[in-house]
Scaffold this active site. Sequence first.
Site, PDB file in Angstrom:
ATOM      1  N   ASP A   1       7.275   3.591  -9.668  1.00 23.79           N
ATOM      2  CA  ASP A   1       6.596   4.476 -10.623  1.00 23.79           C
ATOM      3  C   ASP A   1       6.816   5.957 -10.295  1.00 23.79           C
ATOM      4  OD1 ASP A   1       5.066   4.146  -8.321  1.00 23.79           O
ATOM      5  OD2 ASP A   1       3.188   4.576  -9.353  1.00 23.79           O
TER       6      ASP A   1
ATOM      7  N   ASP B   1      10.142   5.465  -5.771  1.00 23.03           N
ATOM      8  CA  ASP B   1       9.761   4.061  -5.960  1.00 23.03           C
ATOM      9  C   ASP B   1       9.620   3.684  -7.427  1.00 23.03           C
ATOM     10  OD1 ASP B   1       7.454   5.475  -6.499  1.00 23.03           O
ATOM     11  OD2 ASP B   1       6.140   3.919  -5.714  1.00 23.03           O
TER      12      ASP B   1
ATOM     13  N   GLU C   1       1.482   8.773   5.098  1.00 22.56           N
ATOM     14  CA  GLU C   1       2.656   8.268   5.818  1.00 22.56           C
ATOM     15  C   GLU C   1       3.484   7.319   4.967  1.00 22.56           C
ATOM     16  OE1 GLU C   1       2.469   4.799   6.323  1.00 22.56           O
ATOM     17  OE2 GLU C   1       0.464   4.930   5.442  1.00 22.56           O
ATOM     18  N   SER C   2       2.878   6.746   3.922  1.00 18.95           N
ATOM     19  CA  SER C   2       3.530   5.738   3.096  1.00 18.95           C
ATOM     20  C   SER C   2       4.433   6.391   2.045  1.00 18.95           C
ATOM     21  CB  SER C   2       2.461   4.865   2.439  1.00 18.95           C
ATOM     22  OG  SER C   2       1.513   5.691   1.771  1.00 18.95           O
TER      23      SER C   2
ATOM     24  N   LYS D   1      -3.792   0.780 -13.665  1.00 24.17           N
ATOM     25  CA  LYS D   1      -4.788   1.648 -13.034  1.00 24.17           C
ATOM     26  C   LYS D   1      -5.267   2.679 -14.050  1.00 24.17           C
ATOM     27  CE  LYS D   1      -1.141   4.484 -10.986  1.00 24.17           C
ATOM     28  NZ  LYS D   1      -0.588   5.138  -9.812  1.00 24.17           N
TER      29      LYS D   1
ATOM     30  N   THR E   1      -6.318  -0.496  -3.421  1.00 21.54           N
ATOM     31  CA  THR E   1      -6.063   0.898  -3.055  1.00 21.54           C
ATOM     32  C   THR E   1      -5.634   1.705  -4.281  1.00 21.54           C
ATOM     33  OG1 THR E   1      -5.239   0.015  -0.959  1.00 21.54           O
ATOM     34  CG2 THR E   1      -4.841   2.338  -1.366  1.00 21.54           C
TER      35      THR E   1
ATOM     36  N   LYS F   1       0.542  11.607  -6.096  1.00 15.31           N
ATOM     37  CA  LYS F   1       1.698  11.968  -5.277  1.00 15.31           C
ATOM     38  C   LYS F   1       2.911  12.023  -6.199  1.00 15.31           C
ATOM     39  CE  LYS F   1       1.943   7.221  -3.623  1.00 15.31           C
ATOM     40  NZ  LYS F   1       0.795   6.515  -3.067  1.00 15.31           N
TER      41      LYS F   1
ATOM     42  N   ARG G   1      -3.679  -5.012  -9.076  1.00 16.00           N
ATOM     43  CA  ARG G   1      -2.308  -5.515  -8.956  1.00 16.00           C
ATOM     44  C   ARG G   1      -2.330  -7.008  -8.752  1.00 16.00           C
ATOM     45  NH1 ARG G   1       0.811  -1.319  -5.072  1.00 16.00           N
ATOM     46  NH2 ARG G   1       0.154   0.479  -6.297  1.00 16.00           N
TER      47      ARG G   1
ATOM     48  N   ARG H   1      -1.309  -3.758   8.560  1.00 15.57           N
ATOM     49  CA  ARG H   1      -0.537  -2.557   8.866  1.00 15.57           C
ATOM     50  C   ARG H   1      -1.012  -2.006  10.213  1.00 15.57           C
ATOM     51  NH1 ARG H   1       1.946  -2.144   4.117  1.00 15.57           N
ATOM     52  NH2 ARG H   1       0.817  -1.950   2.144  1.00 15.57           N
TER      53      ARG H   1
END
Length: 539
Positions: free
Chosen positions: A277, A275, A362-363, A124, A16, A374, A20, A494
């Site tokens: 980053d 969070d 929502e995350s 990324k 996503t 974001k 990772r 999820r």
Amino acid sequence: MTLHATSPIDGQKPGTSGLRKKVKVFQQSNYLENFVQSIFDALDSCDGQRLVVGGDGRYLNRDAIQTIIQMAVANGFGELIIGQSGILSTPAASCVIRKYPSCGGIVLSASHNPGGPDEDFGIKFNGPNGGPATEAMTEVIYRNTQQISEYSKADIEPVELDVIGEHTRGSTLIRVIDSVVDYAELMQQLFDFDAMRTLISSGNFRFCFDAMHAVAGPYAQQILIDLLGAPADSVINAEPKEDFGGHHPDPNLVHAAELVERVNAQGLDFGAASDGDGDRNMVLGNHFYINPCDSLALLAAQSSQIPAYSSGLAGVARSMPTSRALDRVAAKLNLDCYETPTGWKFFGNLMDAQRITFCGEESFGTGSSHVREKDGLWAVLCWLNVFAATGKSATQLMQEHWAIYGRDYFSRHDYEGVDSDAAAAMFAELKQKLPTLAGSEYAGLSVDQADEFGYTDPVDGSVSQGQGVRIFFSSGGRIVLRLSGTGTSGATLRVYYDQFDAESLDLDPQKALAPLMRAAEAIVGIEKHTGRAAPDVVT
Ligand code: G1P
Ligand code: ZN
């Protein structure tokens, strides 16, 4: 010798949000080099180009940056811009890429996943618009990893990352820049800093920001304390640590328990955390948790209070599993509202085409077109600006919002470390069942429609299929199921629940959503397939 022979390494498919893996995986010989060369080979040309590099400061960040410098020099980049000590939050990297026109940037982060020698690392690529690489670019990078036979890496002196300055290696200029200054400048262009300063100095408004030992610390200190004059203890866990102090730098009620306790025990008006980053945010009022879906809807509804958005929004967007609270605001404000697959990369085209200004997931992801990622601290400043402009508390604002629009109860249940084969079998069975669900009742709820979400990008026409299963009920409820694309071991299931209610506005979400949870079990058989009677994380 700059040319090194190598061969493809399995499993370098970005998820996503980039590639990772466990640190130990990245430490395998040629692992990082193969992926970085695959990124460079996916660019039209590296020659003379400018590239931004930074990360969230987690374990391996510094070593990885030195490797990337060696490779960028050998690949002929003209200029590298690197955050001091290798630090750039994800939104700050996006800001720097946009401010100093670049062919893109490399961000080293595994976001909210824990850090340390036995934990996670990630890499990324962001494009010239400052946003996550598109699906098409990501595909090319992945294809390159499967065909790679050599990479270029220069044998050069390491670059001093802790001091701001300029260096030359080969024909590449390397600029180590202040990690915060460009981002802080952008924030000052967007928000009413005077009004926020007045609110904070009034003494009637007290808040706490938890940087969770992660990258947002230096940004929060400069913006909230130095520029806005908040008391020094308004920012906690501000020093970025390679292992995030042994915690998960994940802003939710479980991992940001220290913040929740402080806000409630000290009677603070507002609490927020971000969070690893710095791109996520969780916001709280006093004894009052604000779901990210509601936060996004409220900020869109109140956006005219913020100088940068006072003349209106171009449109808004949310990821598919995000509740439909935003859609209600969009309908009232007569704005276009887009529904995209999970992951920030899908918002980029909409922002570049000026179709949207605000978007979110929502995350704990909220953002706007000021960058192409974001942005946790931006969301916090939005709330502070709205407090300053309205004189209202978080609780009051949210309750007034629900009174106007009704409330979309929302919760996400995560089942972590599920056996991958069991998860695959569960989805195979569910997908087969999908066409038969409409019109039937499950645990007393009647299904209206059920499908698998697919998205056609309205700007470039690209199609993304298989983006999660959706089940809609005639009660106005919805269940969404998908597998995480960011995990590093096993499968994470999820399950997202949301239910609209125009009248009962202060129920416990888990209770309001209980009928949907029973219907999910009846339709999907989560326990039967995964062996799990309850989720690991509930947000
Ligand atoms: C998760 C979130 C998603 C977010 C991504 C990167 O992805 O669900 O909204 O964009 O992290 O922060 P997932 O693990 O669900 O694929
Ligand atoms: Zn993140």
